[in-house]
Design a protein around this motif. Structure first.
Motif, PDB file in Angstrom:
ATOM      1  N   VAL A  56      -6.701   4.944  -0.487  1.00  0.00           N
ATOM      2  CA  VAL A  56      -7.697   4.576  -1.502  1.00  0.00           C
ATOM      3  C   VAL A  56      -8.779   3.702  -0.873  1.00  0.00           C
ATOM      4  CG1 VAL A  56      -8.075   3.257  -3.636  1.00  0.00           C
ATOM      5  CG2 VAL A  56      -6.101   4.800  -3.462  1.00  0.00           C
ATOM      6  N   THR A  57      -8.333   2.764  -0.048  1.00  0.00           N
ATOM      7  CA  THR A  57      -9.293   1.836   0.576  1.00  0.00           C
ATOM      8  C   THR A  57     -10.249   2.568   1.508  1.00  0.00           C
ATOM      9  OG1 THR A  57      -7.792  -0.030   0.391  1.00  0.00           O
ATOM     10  CG2 THR A  57      -9.479  -0.185   2.101  1.00  0.00           C
ATOM     11  N   VAL A  58      -9.707   3.381   2.419  1.00  0.00           N
ATOM     12  CA  VAL A  58     -10.620   4.022   3.384  1.00  0.00           C
ATOM     13  C   VAL A  58     -11.469   5.103   2.726  1.00  0.00           C
ATOM     14  CG1 VAL A  58      -9.195   3.486   5.389  1.00  0.00           C
ATOM     15  CG2 VAL A  58      -8.945   5.717   4.281  1.00  0.00           C
ATOM     16  N   ALA A  59     -10.997   5.639   1.591  1.00  0.00           N
ATOM     17  CA  ALA A  59     -11.766   6.690   0.904  1.00  0.00           C
ATOM     18  C   ALA A  59     -13.087   6.166   0.350  1.00  0.00           C
ATOM     19  CB  ALA A  59     -10.931   7.303  -0.218  1.00  0.00           C
ATOM     20  N   THR A  60     -13.238   4.857   0.266  1.00  0.00           N
ATOM     21  CA  THR A  60     -14.537   4.312  -0.136  1.00  0.00           C
ATOM     22  C   THR A  60     -15.490   4.236   1.057  1.00  0.00           C
ATOM     23  OG1 THR A  60     -13.979   2.016   0.350  1.00  0.00           O
ATOM     24  CG2 THR A  60     -13.393   2.823  -1.865  1.00  0.00           C
ATOM     25  N   LEU A  61     -15.017   4.735   2.218  1.00  0.00           N
ATOM     26  CA  LEU A  61     -15.688   4.613   3.518  1.00  0.00           C
ATOM     27  C   LEU A  61     -15.642   3.179   4.038  1.00  0.00           C
ATOM     28  CD1 LEU A  61     -18.695   7.110   3.282  1.00  0.00           C
ATOM     29  CD2 LEU A  61     -16.328   7.518   3.973  1.00  0.00           C
ATOM     30  N   SER A  62     -14.708   2.420   3.518  1.00  0.00           N
ATOM     31  CA  SER A  62     -14.396   1.144   4.138  1.00  0.00           C
ATOM     32  C   SER A  62     -13.725   1.449   5.479  1.00  0.00           C
ATOM     33  CB  SER A  62     -13.459   0.356   3.222  1.00  0.00           C
ATOM     34  OG  SER A  62     -13.111  -0.873   3.792  1.00  0.00           O
ATOM     35  N   ASP A  63     -13.389   0.426   6.239  1.00  0.00           N
ATOM     36  CA  ASP A  63     -12.893   0.675   7.596  1.00  0.00           C
ATOM     37  C   ASP A  63     -11.365   0.719   7.651  1.00  0.00           C
ATOM     38  OD1 ASP A  63     -12.920  -2.234   7.105  1.00  0.00           O
ATOM     39  OD2 ASP A  63     -12.018  -2.250   9.083  1.00  0.00           O
ATOM     40  N   ILE A  64     -10.855   1.192   8.789  1.00  0.00           N
ATOM     41  CA  ILE A  64      -9.412   1.410   8.939  1.00  0.00           C
ATOM     42  C   ILE A  64      -8.635   0.080   8.920  1.00  0.00           C
ATOM     43  CG2 ILE A  64      -9.589   1.603  11.466  1.00  0.00           C
ATOM     44  CD1 ILE A  64      -7.412   3.745  11.362  1.00  0.00           C
ATOM     45  N   TYR A  65      -9.229  -0.996   9.451  1.00  0.00           N
ATOM     46  CA  TYR A  65      -8.535  -2.294   9.379  1.00  0.00           C
ATOM     47  C   TYR A  65      -8.347  -2.707   7.918  1.00  0.00           C
ATOM     48  CZ  TYR A  65      -8.715  -3.339  14.391  1.00  0.00           C
ATOM     49  OH  TYR A  65      -8.520  -3.321  15.751  1.00  0.00           O
ATOM     50  N   SER A  66      -9.364  -2.465   7.101  1.00  0.00           N
ATOM     51  CA  SER A  66      -9.218  -2.796   5.683  1.00  0.00           C
ATOM     52  C   SER A  66      -8.095  -1.976   5.061  1.00  0.00           C
ATOM     53  CB  SER A  66     -10.531  -2.545   4.934  1.00  0.00           C
ATOM     54  OG  SER A  66     -11.542  -3.385   5.441  1.00  0.00           O
ATOM     55  N   GLY A  67      -7.991  -0.707   5.491  1.00  0.00           N
ATOM     56  CA  GLY A  67      -6.898   0.135   5.007  1.00  0.00           C
ATOM     57  C   GLY A  67      -5.544  -0.432   5.410  1.00  0.00           C
ATOM     58  N   ILE A  68      -5.433  -0.910   6.639  1.00  0.00           N
ATOM     59  CA  ILE A  68      -4.172  -1.491   7.135  1.00  0.00           C
ATOM     60  C   ILE A  68      -3.832  -2.755   6.341  1.00  0.00           C
ATOM     61  CG2 ILE A  68      -3.093  -2.628   9.148  1.00  0.00           C
ATOM     62  CD1 ILE A  68      -3.367   0.437   9.499  1.00  0.00           C
ATOM     63  N   ILE A  69      -4.848  -3.568   6.104  1.00  0.00           N
ATOM     64  CA  ILE A  69      -4.613  -4.828   5.376  1.00  0.00           C
ATOM     65  C   ILE A  69      -4.173  -4.529   3.936  1.00  0.00           C
ATOM     66  CG2 ILE A  69      -5.793  -6.891   4.484  1.00  0.00           C
ATOM     67  CD1 ILE A  69      -7.450  -6.742   7.201  1.00  0.00           C
ATOM     68  N   THR A  70      -4.795  -3.526   3.335  1.00  0.00           N
ATOM     69  CA  THR A  70      -4.357  -3.085   2.007  1.00  0.00           C
ATOM     70  C   THR A  70      -2.902  -2.638   2.057  1.00  0.00           C
ATOM     71  OG1 THR A  70      -6.581  -2.281   1.504  1.00  0.00           O
ATOM     72  CG2 THR A  70      -4.797  -1.426   0.144  1.00  0.00           C
ATOM     73  N   GLY A  71      -2.569  -1.873   3.097  1.00  0.00           N
ATOM     74  CA  GLY A  71      -1.203  -1.385   3.256  1.00  0.00           C
ATOM     75  C   GLY A  71      -0.212  -2.537   3.366  1.00  0.00           C
ATOM     76  N   ILE A  72      -0.560  -3.539   4.133  1.00  0.00           N
ATOM     77  CA  ILE A  72       0.351  -4.683   4.317  1.00  0.00           C
ATOM     78  C   ILE A  72       0.583  -5.391   2.979  1.00  0.00           C
ATOM     79  CG2 ILE A  72       0.598  -6.969   5.392  1.00  0.00           C
ATOM     80  CD1 ILE A  72      -1.018  -5.788   7.802  1.00  0.00           C
ATOM     81  N   GLY A  73      -0.507  -5.623   2.257  1.00  0.00           N
ATOM     82  CA  GLY A  73      -0.379  -6.300   0.961  1.00  0.00           C
ATOM     83  C   GLY A  73       0.500  -5.511   0.002  1.00  0.00           C
ATOM     84  N   THR A  74       0.413  -4.199   0.086  1.00  0.00           N
ATOM     85  CA  THR A  74       1.184  -3.346  -0.830  1.00  0.00           C
ATOM     86  C   THR A  74       2.642  -3.231  -0.393  1.00  0.00           C
ATOM     87  OG1 THR A  74      -0.859  -2.101  -1.130  1.00  0.00           O
ATOM     88  CG2 THR A  74       1.148  -1.107  -2.003  1.00  0.00           C
ATOM     89  N   LEU A  75       2.848  -3.202   0.912  1.00  0.00           N
ATOM     90  CA  LEU A  75       4.220  -3.070   1.438  1.00  0.00           C
ATOM     91  C   LEU A  75       5.068  -4.302   1.143  1.00  0.00           C
ATOM     92  CD1 LEU A  75       5.976  -1.143   3.251  1.00  0.00           C
ATOM     93  CD2 LEU A  75       5.369  -2.637   5.156  1.00  0.00           C
ATOM     94  N   LYS A  76       4.396  -5.442   1.010  1.00  0.00           N
ATOM     95  CA  LYS A  76       5.103  -6.722   0.899  1.00  0.00           C
ATOM     96  C   LYS A  76       6.056  -6.797  -0.302  1.00  0.00           C
ATOM     97  CE  LYS A  76       3.854 -11.517  -0.011  1.00  0.00           C
ATOM     98  NZ  LYS A  76       2.732 -12.374  -0.403  1.00  0.00           N
ATOM     99  N   GLY A  77       5.729  -6.113  -1.378  1.00  0.00           N
ATOM    100  CA  GLY A  77       6.503  -6.249  -2.616  1.00  0.00           C
ATOM    101  C   GLY A  77       7.940  -5.772  -2.475  1.00  0.00           C
ATOM    102  N   PRO A  78       8.873  -6.421  -3.192  1.00  0.00           N
ATOM    103  CA  PRO A  78      10.286  -6.057  -3.071  1.00  0.00           C
ATOM    104  C   PRO A  78      10.638  -4.666  -3.597  1.00  0.00           C
ATOM    105  CG  PRO A  78       9.988  -7.774  -4.718  1.00  0.00           C
ATOM    106  CD  PRO A  78       8.665  -7.604  -4.033  1.00  0.00           C
TER     107      PRO A  78
END
Ligand SMILES: CC(C)(COP(=O)(O)OP(=O)(O)OC[C@H]1O[C@@H](n2cnc3c(N)ncnc32)[C@H](O)[C@@H]1OP(=O)(O)O)[C@@H](O)C(=O)NCCC(=O)NCCS
Length: 379
Positions: free
Chosen positions: A202-224
């Protein structure tokens, strides 16, 4: 009235909704199998290496000898991070969870990437390689810094698994430990449209960058309910403490309608393909260490969960006591997942951008209509 009864086209949690097309991995829920680019994940974990797996995910094919050697060399050269990343890690409060630390580390790292301003396919492959190379160094040194220890510079000769353990402990792992860590990274590398991968896309589909995609992924993965389950599962096993207490504990948890972390899966209703593999490794560690307590507790929980709820363990359950028995601090289990999953996230980010369309679903509005604006003094 449940949302589904009111809205037949709405699936809460997007369960069963097809949200994209991929060639990266396939989960077969009926056969409880998982393939990366068509190759069975167990074959990759047993006969291959995490580096071969990451290459496969990123470049779409297994590397030949020369390609693998070149990939390993680049990863080795890219393992260290700019001093600014260490400064960020040093500046965090000591109680910062390592998932928050690795998120902050990637945020600091991004503008230092030589391809920072580029978002094309080749630049993203180079960025993905750097993202992958540095993950273990940042997680392990982040831990060292919060413990008041000096950083350990990565060893370019080591693979991802060994380098992480080397930086973490200041000494190289033995062959068995390295193999277990390497195989666990392969098992964790990629898993379809799970929450963090979807969020990354979702993040990179806005043409944001891959690091932003990774950071989004980390925030989402964190949840139990996602990656954080491996940490919660270990806390539960430690709370149970002995096999003798396990049966009563789990029955009590179920009577009290507790979510038992490390069990259940949205995609696998007949068992998580990776859990059996991870269980075999976790039990082998216990046997080698001469202590099967955690495996014995796990057996009882698994039996009762299947009998009472029809639920199987997911990969996070055995991963928890595998890592624990290797002496890894509990709050590094989800960051280890990150060290691996950056390969899958990056592959998905690149796949998304290669054939991009903004991801923007719609929503049902259930709020009020025609509400008059009341001036502030009259409210
Ligand atoms: C993974 C997970 C979020 C999948 O959730 P889902 O597909 O939305 O399934 P639901 O949470 O709706 O669960 C369906 C039913 O099984 C039960 N259930 C699912 N996982 C359970 C668990 N770990 N412990 C106890 N009950 C569980 C739910 O309570 C629900 O029961 P109900 O219908 O009586 O209310 C869920 O199984 C879970 O929370 N597991 C624990 C966290 C975890 O291990 N996450 C890592 C996933 S790899």
């Amino acid at each position: 009235m449940s949302a589904t009864a009111s809205y037949p086209n709405y699936s809460p949690g997007l369960e069963g909704v097809i949200a994209g097309i991929t060639t990266i991995s396939e989960i077969d829920s009926d056969r409880s199998s998982l393939v990366y680019r068509g190759i069975d994940v167990h074959e990759l974990a047993e006969k291959g290496s995490f580096e071969e797996t990451a290459y496969l995910l990123l470049f779409g094919k297994l590397p030949d000898r020369a390609e693998l050697a070149a990939f390993r060399k680049t990863l080795g050269e890219e393992r260290d991070v700019p001093e600014a990343v260490y400064t960020t890690l040093r500046s965090l409060p000591k109680q910062t969870h390592p998932m928050d630390a690795i998120r902050a580390a990637y945020a600091t790292l991004a503008p230092f990437d030589p391809d920072y301003t580029r978002n094309d396919h080749d630049a993203n492959l180079r960025k993905a390689t750097r993202i992958l190379a540095k993950a273990g160094t940042m997680v392990a040194n982040g831990h060292r810094l919060r413990m008041g220890l000096d950083i350990v510079k990565p060893d370019p000769a080591l693979n991802t698994a060994a380098n992480f353990l080397y930086v973490l402990n200041g000494q190289k792992p033995d062959e068995f430990t390295e193999k277990v860590m390497d195989a666990s990274l392969t098992l964790y590398a990629e898993h379809g449209f799970n929450a963090s991968t979807f969020a990354c896309r979702v993040t990179v589909a806005t043409l944001s960058d891959i690091y932003s995609g990774i950071i989004t992924g980390i925030g989402t993965l964190k949840g139990p309910l996602h990656g954080g389950a491996n940490e919660e599962a270990m806390k539960m096993i430690l709370e149970i403490g002995t096999p003798e207490r396990a049966e009563a504990w789990i029955h009590d948890a179920l009577v009290n309608k507790k979510k038992v972390m490390g069990f259940g899966h949205r995609e696998y209703k007949k068992g998580d393909s990776r859990a059996g593999h991870m269980t075999r490794m976790a039990k082998e560690i216990g046997r080698r260490k001469g202590n099967t307590t955690y495996g014995d507790i796990a057996d009882i929980l698994e039996r009762v969960m299947l009998q009472e709820k029809g639920l199987h363990p997911n990969v996070d359950f055995p991963a928890a006591y595998a890592y624990y028995q290797l002496g890894i601090p509990i709050d590094l289990y989800t960051p280890i997942f990150v060290i691996s999953r950056v390969s899958g996230w990056s592959a998905h980010a690149i796949e998304q951008l290669d054939n991009n369309r903004l991801i923007r679903p719609t929503v049902i509005y259930e709020g009020a209509h025609n509400v008059p604006f009341v001036p502030i003094d009259e409210r």
